[in-house]
Design a protein around this motif. Structure first.
Motif, PDB file in Angstrom:
ATOM      1  N   GLU A 148       0.698  -1.283  -0.014  1.00  0.00           N
ATOM      2  CA  GLU A 148      -0.080   0.175  -0.150  1.00  0.00           C
ATOM      3  C   GLU A 148       0.912   1.388  -0.063  1.00  0.00           C
ATOM      4  N   HIS A 149       2.217   1.347   0.322  1.00  0.00           N
ATOM      5  CA  HIS A 149       3.100   2.329   0.543  1.00  0.00           C
ATOM      6  C   HIS A 149       3.609   2.627  -0.864  1.00  0.00           C
ATOM      7  N   ASP A 150       3.536   3.987  -1.015  1.00  0.00           N
ATOM      8  CA  ASP A 150       4.248   4.724  -2.399  1.00  0.00           C
ATOM      9  C   ASP A 150       5.690   4.977  -1.968  1.00  0.00           C
ATOM     10  N   ILE A 151       5.878   5.346  -0.829  1.00  0.00           N
ATOM     11  CA  ILE A 151       7.328   6.059  -0.626  1.00  0.00           C
ATOM     12  C   ILE A 151       7.699   5.646   0.624  1.00  0.00           C
ATOM     13  N   ALA A 152       8.957   5.588   1.226  1.00  0.00           N
ATOM     14  CA  ALA A 152       9.329   5.302   2.654  1.00  0.00           C
ATOM     15  C   ALA A 152      10.421   6.235   2.823  1.00  0.00           C
ATOM     16  N   VAL A 153      10.375   6.788   4.353  1.00  0.00           N
ATOM     17  CA  VAL A 153      11.282   7.679   4.760  1.00  0.00           C
ATOM     18  C   VAL A 153      12.020   7.040   5.994  1.00  0.00           C
ATOM     19  N   ILE A 154      13.208   6.740   6.065  1.00  0.00           N
ATOM     20  CA  ILE A 154      13.912   6.008   7.038  1.00  0.00           C
ATOM     21  C   ILE A 154      14.967   7.154   7.657  1.00  0.00           C
ATOM     22  N   GLU A 155      14.807   7.056   8.936  1.00  0.00           N
ATOM     23  CA  GLU A 155      15.624   7.939   9.923  1.00  0.00           C
ATOM     24  C   GLU A 155      16.833   6.927  10.402  1.00  0.00           C
ATOM     25  N   MET A 156      18.212   7.470  10.276  1.00  0.00           N
ATOM     26  CA  MET A 156      19.273   6.657  10.490  1.00  0.00           C
ATOM     27  C   MET A 156      20.193   7.297  11.691  1.00  0.00           C
ATOM     28  N   GLY A 157      20.195   6.772  12.834  1.00  0.00           N
ATOM     29  CA  GLY A 157      21.059   7.259  13.707  1.00  0.00           C
ATOM     30  C   GLY A 157      22.588   6.758  14.014  1.00  0.00           C
ATOM     31  N   ALA A 158      23.604   7.303  14.425  1.00  0.00           N
ATOM     32  CA  ALA A 158      24.724   6.926  14.693  1.00  0.00           C
ATOM     33  C   ALA A 158      25.508   7.415  15.859  1.00  0.00           C
ATOM     34  N   SER A 159      26.341   6.541  16.560  1.00  0.00           N
ATOM     35  CA  SER A 159      27.022   6.825  17.618  1.00  0.00           C
ATOM     36  C   SER A 159      28.475   6.498  17.466  1.00  0.00           C
ATOM     37  N   HIS A 160      28.739   5.821  16.412  1.00  0.00           N
ATOM     38  CA  HIS A 160      30.166   4.926  16.300  1.00  0.00           C
ATOM     39  C   HIS A 160      30.457   4.854  14.606  1.00  0.00           C
ATOM     40  N   PRO A 161      31.596   4.858  14.304  1.00  0.00           N
ATOM     41  CA  PRO A 161      31.891   4.992  12.792  1.00  0.00           C
ATOM     42  C   PRO A 161      31.330   3.624  12.288  1.00  0.00           C
ATOM     43  N   GLY A 162      30.858   3.604  11.261  1.00  0.00           N
ATOM     44  CA  GLY A 162      30.440   2.401  10.657  1.00  0.00           C
ATOM     45  C   GLY A 162      28.711   2.233  10.871  1.00  0.00           C
ATOM     46  N   ASP A 163      28.160   2.924  11.680  1.00  0.00           N
ATOM     47  CA  ASP A 163      26.770   2.756  12.106  1.00  0.00           C
ATOM     48  C   ASP A 163      25.966   3.055  10.595  1.00  0.00           C
ATOM     49  N   ILE A 164      26.250   4.188  10.138  1.00  0.00           N
ATOM     50  CA  ILE A 164      25.488   4.597   8.850  1.00  0.00           C
ATOM     51  C   ILE A 164      25.586   3.591   7.846  1.00  0.00           C
ATOM     52  N   LYS A 165      26.735   3.307   7.716  1.00  0.00           N
ATOM     53  CA  LYS A 165      27.029   2.070   6.556  1.00  0.00           C
ATOM     54  C   LYS A 165      26.312   0.866   6.720  1.00  0.00           C
ATOM     55  N   THR A 166      26.249   0.466   7.918  1.00  0.00           N
ATOM     56  CA  THR A 166      25.460  -0.667   8.200  1.00  0.00           C
ATOM     57  C   THR A 166      23.958  -0.704   7.958  1.00  0.00           C
ATOM     58  N   LEU A 167      23.469   0.670   8.396  1.00  0.00           N
ATOM     59  CA  LEU A 167      22.003   0.765   8.163  1.00  0.00           C
ATOM     60  C   LEU A 167      21.610   1.175   6.849  1.00  0.00           C
ATOM     61  N   ALA A 168      22.742   1.799   6.087  1.00  0.00           N
ATOM     62  CA  ALA A 168      22.040   2.030   4.541  1.00  0.00           C
ATOM     63  C   ALA A 168      22.246   0.847   3.925  1.00  0.00           C
ATOM     64  N   GLU A 169      23.330  -0.159   4.243  1.00  0.00           N
ATOM     65  CA  GLU A 169      23.016  -1.377   3.610  1.00  0.00           C
ATOM     66  C   GLU A 169      21.974  -2.223   3.911  1.00  0.00           C
ATOM     67  N   THR A 170      21.312  -1.910   5.040  1.00  0.00           N
ATOM     68  CA  THR A 170      20.028  -2.750   5.404  1.00  0.00           C
ATOM     69  C   THR A 170      19.056  -1.916   4.886  1.00  0.00           C
ATOM     70  N   ALA A 171      18.628  -0.841   4.870  1.00  0.00           N
ATOM     71  CA  ALA A 171      17.535  -0.091   4.155  1.00  0.00           C
ATOM     72  C   ALA A 171      17.473   0.217   2.739  1.00  0.00           C
ATOM     73  N   GLU A 172      18.939   0.101   2.244  1.00  0.00           N
ATOM     74  CA  GLU A 172      19.085   0.383   0.712  1.00  0.00           C
ATOM     75  C   GLU A 172      18.089   1.564   0.314  1.00  0.00           C
ATOM     76  N   PRO A 173      18.592   2.706   0.733  1.00  0.00           N
ATOM     77  CA  PRO A 173      17.961   3.949   0.412  1.00  0.00           C
ATOM     78  C   PRO A 173      18.243   4.117  -0.997  1.00  0.00           C
ATOM     79  N   THR A 174      17.111   4.910  -1.807  1.00  0.00           N
ATOM     80  CA  THR A 174      17.393   5.366  -3.422  1.00  0.00           C
ATOM     81  C   THR A 174      17.882   6.680  -3.286  1.00  0.00           C
TER      82      THR A 174
END
Length: 449
Positions: A148-174
């Motif tokens: 039913e969804h047309d678009i997704a908005v995913i917030e990503m937080g980080a407190s250590h190096p590599g955190d955003i890399k891991t989250l991006a690889e999970t969510a695969e934002p466009t």
């Protein structure tokens, strides 16, 4: 069982739980671990309560329950959290829709909510709830995606190096957006440079994707400096002389609510000087620092063909929640509550904005900042200097990080001492800024003020 086999099982049992106290019939239990808990210890209990499958990474649990393993009800994996993220990514891949990743030091949640509001004028939007933005919260958000969804908005937080890399690889934002970079979680990042590099991991991921879009504040030198060479960029700015195609915004007033105007093309504005190019917006946001967050939402909306009038309607209708820059009027005072997050960058911005507000008298109740490591004393000392510059009528400092900072301001060990002081000498007739991290629990104060 590989990830596709596990996903096939998930499609038959499409409910995930990580809490053994909440085990819907037929759900899948993931035995996650934290500093003070180990879900492996409750895996069998989760099955007894109705789960169809328990995913564990403690070999002893599997060895101790061979019958459950044989029945296919207990699945041993090398790393339960990684399996949880892999399954979430597999679910996300079932939907060929735009996914917007958002990170940054300050303003992530407000910007996410503004973008959600703007896009919802035209689309069915799935967005992160609250600030579920870590390596557990992001997968949980992805599992909410439906056809039913047309678009997704995913917030990503980080407190250590590599955190955003891991989250991006999970969510695969466009496409993606970094709100800003500043001094926060320095204990984990080590330095501002570490913060910039970690937030930039979102750009690094998007650079590997065809036709990805980066929404960027063209005024932020840190962000511009780490843009990938071949990035498709949608910029916004507070500088009217900016390049063609740049969304431009200007502050109109902040007394106390933010009023602004924006236009779609800075170059056209500079060349034509046409006042009719502007759209004026009266928001329910407190703080001039929110102007960039609003412009980010405008830029995303235009990229996805939301009409300007719809964008303005969404921005004017949005009312902040969760103790983020909320203005509350009580029987005794006017309160500006920003008691969810605090770091040196956001703290100074809040204090400077409060000092510019044309109201009186002013009082500030300021909570200590956490996770600053060796920089803590220096940064708390700097905030005291900012307070002195602002010349508020009354200042209360909360938390032991302020204890050794020389100043004449009143100091409190914790929020309970503040409550006691309020009971003895209730401030009345003030505009009061309450700013601190969630751990300070300053969000408890409004009912006493």
């Amino acid at each position: 069982m590989d990830i596709k086999e596990l996903y096939a099982f998930y499609k038959e049992h499409p409910v995930i739980t990580t809490d053994s106290r909440d085990c819907p019939e037929g759900s899948i239990f993931f035995a996650l671990k934290g500093e003070t808990f180990d879900g492996n210890l409750f895996a069998v209990q989760a099955l007894e309560k109705g789960c169809s499958l328990a995913v564990v990474d403690d070999e002893q649990v599997a060895i101790g329950n061979p019958q459950l393993v044989m029945e296919g009800r207990l699945l041993l994996v090398p790393d339960t959290l990684q399996a949880f993220k892999d399954l979430a990514r597999e679910h996300r891949r079932q939907f060929q829709i735009p996914v917007i990743g958002i990170t940054g030091t300050n303003g992530k949640t407000t910007t996410k909510e503004l973008i959600r509001a703007v896009l919802s004028e035209k689309y069915n939007v799935m967005a992160t709830e609250g600030n579920f933005n870590n390596d557990v919260g992001v997968p949980k958000t992805l599992f909410r995606m439906t056809k039913e969804h047309d678009i997704a908005v995913i917030e990503m937080g980080a407190s250590h190096p590599g955190d955003i890399k891991t989250l991006a690889e999970t969510a695969e934002p466009t496409c993606g957006l970094i709100t800003n970079v500043g001094k926060a979680h320095l204990q984990g990042f080590g330095s501002l440079k570490g913060v910039i590099q970690t937030k930039g991991e979102l750009y690094d991921f998007l650079a590997t994707r065809d036709e990805s879009v980066i929404f960027i504040n063209a005024d932020n030198e840190h962000l511009v400096s780490i843009l990938p060479d071949k990035a498709w960029v949608a910029p916004y700015s507070q500088n009217a002389a900016n390049a063609e195609g740049c969304v431009v915004g200007q502050l109109v007033a902040c007394d106390p609510y933010l009023r602004l105007r924006w236009c779609e093309n800075g170059l056209d504005l500079e060349e034509r000087g046409d006042e009719q190019l502007w759209y004026e917006v009266n928001t329910h946001l407190i703080g001039s620092y929110n102007l960039d967050n609003v412009l980010a939402a405008v830029t995303v909306g235009l990229q996805f063909a939301v009409e300007p009038k719809q964008i303005c309607h969404a921005l004017e209708s949005y009312v902040p929640q969760n103790n983020r820059s909320q203005l509350t009027e009580t029987a005794w005072n006017h309160l500006i509550v920003d008691a969810y997050n605090a770091n040196p960058t956001s703290m100074e911005a809040a204090l400077d904005n409060f000092s510019l507000m044309q109201v009186a008298p002013k009082m500030a109740i300021i909570g200590e900042m956490r996770e600053l490591g060796e920089s803590s004393r220096e940064e708390h000392g700097h905030i005291v200097k900012v307070l002195k510059r602002c010349r508020f009528d009354k200042v209360w400092l909360v938390g032991d990080e302020f204890k050794d900072i020389k100043c004449h301001y009143r100091k409190f060990h914790d929020v309970e001492e503040v409550k006691a002081a309020i009971a003895e000498e209730r401030p009345e007739g003030f505009y009061i800024l309450i700013k601190g991290s969630n751990g300070n629990r300053l969000y408890q104060l409004p009912e006493f003020l």
